[in-house]
Design an enzyme around this catalytic site. Structure first.
Site, short mmCIF file in Angstrom:
data_model
loop_
_atom_site.label_atom_id
_atom_site.label_comp_id
_atom_site.label_asym_id
_atom_site.label_seq_id
_atom_site.Cartn_x
_atom_site.Cartn_y
_atom_site.Cartn_z
N HIS A 117 26.23 -31.18 13.87
CA HIS A 117 25.16 -29.82 13.17
C HIS A 117 26.32 -28.85 12.82
CE1 HIS A 117 22.52 -30.60 18.13
NE2 HIS A 117 22.46 -31.15 16.66
N GLU A 118 25.32 -27.82 11.61
CA GLU A 118 25.81 -27.09 11.03
C GLU A 118 27.28 -26.97 11.01
OE1 GLU A 118 23.25 -25.25 10.84
OE2 GLU A 118 21.90 -25.92 12.90
N GLY A 119 27.43 -28.29 9.99
CA GLY A 119 28.44 -28.88 9.21
C GLY A 119 29.26 -29.44 10.02
#
Length: 609
Positions: free
Chosen positions: A459-461
């Protein structure tokens, strides 16, 4: 200690949240109003979220076909009820101005209150995307966009998403292929474009919990030759509502050309829909024409800069999600270890089979696994609340302190996202281990906590993305000033701890570790070759994160004696001692390959794998 007592210590005794009430923005607040918010969120999480955590895991989102051939998502009633209770509490607008229906609550208190939901059921609560979406529009949208879209997200009428990834591109945003063609430059909702493309992995991308969904979509505007501009500098940002609205925020009755293509069935977070969305393929033609109607946010080509406003918020939120799942597993395994009897203690003659079995917690190795979980999860929670406090400083501090907070957040955000998502996942794994064979069954919650948490590493990188951001950009930016500021904060803690005999050894170890990180940073870039410098960016980030958490534990230990009960103070001291003796020495192996710019991984021929 309960989660509430831990949060109270971190908020009031360590981070001095009450001092924020002296600032004009928070002047109407007090310890009592902060506690009331915490009470409300704790109650909603206990009543509307926790009892249904297993339900939403087993009753995954499913699709049904509408009469027009489109797909709709079916979710358990408990999901609708939980979201409604959250929206009714006003927490969606907690940090907003009074004039926008908000509470003007410090982000620090908002983040702490949000911890209850992460622990109760992470996959029910996808509110962070709606809040982040609306916050982005408050920062970069026009006044009309704020009033129409952001306001209706804050009041709970509408939900929000962020649409970045595409099936063929994943995290490689420079390869975004969704295109946006100008239709009307003077639409009152913003320059109006028609979008065509596909977006993948869109959390909460389709549901019926709200009357509308506001998609924030990255797309490229083609040049005069019809080609899309290369790279991330050509990316623009658009508001694409599921249902079209007028300038008063009323639904017009026209469905936008956004269609659910299917659901992704993930390992965890099963209570949140995860979707593949088709934009502009003509399933819902607007004005007889295919193409999803979207309104430009900010300037053309500035989309990624705008979106980073939401992405950085989401990275701190994902770190907190990972931390709370780790803490949920820790509490479950601690309870199990205190009640489950198994095995016998070792005596001078070995085990005495005639003696009754003892509780698991009486075994040294069980305590080791519990202490790992405690030191990882409570240390991560403290770091994330420290980052939340920096957000408040950035927005309400003096010009000098606000600038320092901004830079510290730049350096700490990759750590705040990645360190908990790696190490609190390991905590969940150890929670399963303490349960033994039962840990793998659905009779106990720890296997679900592990599955839910496994998603947070992506998630998110990913770690790789965060690590390259840290070593390739954040520690170098503004001449290394952010790294120097962080070192100053760490050194201040060392100076405070040195006169305290129990902490002096840890203070000296932290000083040496900090110096080692500085040396490794210089060595990584000694050749000036980014390929060499970044080949071991992840080990660098792992070491950097361990040093940051070691600093947090030393600062907590230096603050604990005067403000905590004997047992709680012993818990802080024990966690700090564990981290310094078992964890901090690991940085040597990580930094050795960084300093030597070891290319073993980068240069191994493909056919050797």
């Amino acid at each position: 200690m309960t989660l509430r007592s831990t949060l109270d210590f971190l908020l009031y005794d360590w981070l001095n949240a009450e001092a924020l009430t002296a600032r004009p923005r928070f002047a109407e607040h007090s310890r009592e109003t902060f506690d009331a918010v915490m009470d409300t969120c704790e109650r909603i999480a206990r009543e509307k979220y926790a009892p249904f955590n297993r339900l939403v895991d087993t009753q995954e989102p499913r699709t049904e076909q509408n009469p027009d051939g489109s797909l709709r998502v079916v979710l358990p009633q408990a999901t609708h009820d939980a979201r409604q209770a959250y929206a009714d509490s006003g927490m969606l607008a907690a940090a907003q101005d009074h004039e926008h229906g908000g509470m003007q609550l410090p982000y620090l208190v908002e983040a702490a209150a949000g911890a209850f939901f992460g622990k109760a059921s992470i996959s029910i609560g996808a509110n962070l995307l709606t809040v982040g979406n609306a916050n982005l529009l408050m920062a970069h949208g026009t006044e009309v966009q704020k009033q129409v879209f952001a306001a209706n997200e804050f009041n709970g009428r509408w939900a929000g998403t962020m649409c970045l990834s595409e099936p063929q591109a994943g995290s490689s945003l420079s390869d975004v292929a969704t295109r946006a063609v100008l239709e009307d430059a003077h639409d009152p909702l913003g320059p109006r474009y028609r979008l065509k493309g596909n977006k993948m992995w869109i959390s909460a991308g389709e549901h019926e919990m709200t009357e509308n969904i506001v998609h924030l979509v990255l797309a490229k505007i083609p040049g005069p030759d019809g080609r899309l501009p290369p790279g991330v500098k050509g990316i623009s940002l658009f508001i694409v509502p599921k249902k079209l609205v007028d300038t008063e925020g009323n639904l017009t009755g026209v469905r936008n050309d956004v269609a659910l293509a299917g659901l992704n069935h993930k390992l965890g977070w099963r209570g949140t829909t995860n979707t593949l969305l088709n934009f502009g393929e003509g399933q819902f033609k607007v004005g007889g024409q295919p193409g999803a109607v979207g309104y430009l946010v900010g300037q053309p080509g500035e989309g990624l800069r705008c979106m980073f406003h939401m992405m950085n918020e989401a990275r701190i939120a994902i770190g907190l999600a990972a931390t709370m799942l780790g803490l949920a597993g820790y509490e479950a395994s601690l309870d199990y270890a205190k009640t489950r009897t198994q095995g016998r203690p070792l005596g001078a003659g070995g085990k005495d089979a005639s003696q009754p079995p003892v509780r698991l917690i009486e075994h040294a190795d069980i305590r080791r696994m519990l202490l790992i979980q405690k030191s990882y999860c409570e240390g991560a929670l403290a770091l994330l609340l420290y980052c939340a406090r920096l957000v408040d400083e950035q927005h309400t501090g003096t010009p000098e302190s606000a600038d320092e907070a901004r830079l510290l957040l730049e350096v700490l955000t990759p750590i705040a996202k990645s360190w908990p998502s790696e190490n609190c996942l390991e905590a969940n794994s150890l929670a399963i281990q303490i349960h033994g064979g039962y840990g793998y069954t659905r009779d106990f919650p720890v296997e679900q906590y592990w599955r839910d948490n496994r998603l947070n590493m992506i998630h998110e990188g990913t770690h790789g993305i965060q690590a390259m951001d840290l070593l390739g950009r954040k520690v170098l930016m503004e001449g290394g000033r952010g790294l120097a500021l962080l070192a100053g904060r760490i050194n201040a803690t060392i100076e405070r701890a040195l006169p305290q005999p129990p902490l002096a050894e840890q203070a000296n170890a932290l000083a040496a570790a900090l110096a080692r990180v500085g040396k490794a940073t210089k060595a990584a870039w000694a050749s000036g070759n980014p390929t060499e410098a970044l080949a071991n960016a992840v080990p660098y980030m792992q070491a950097f994160g361990h040093v940051v958490i070691a600093w947090i534990w030393l600062d907590l230990a230096a603050s604990a004696d005067a403000s905590k009960s004997g047992a709680a103070s012993a818990g802080v001291a024990g966690s700090a001692a564990y981290f310094y003796r078992y964890e901090l020495p690991k940085i040597d192996a990580w930094l050795r390959v960084v300093e030597s710019r070891d290319m073993t991984c980068a240069e191994l021929p493909e056919n050797a794998f």
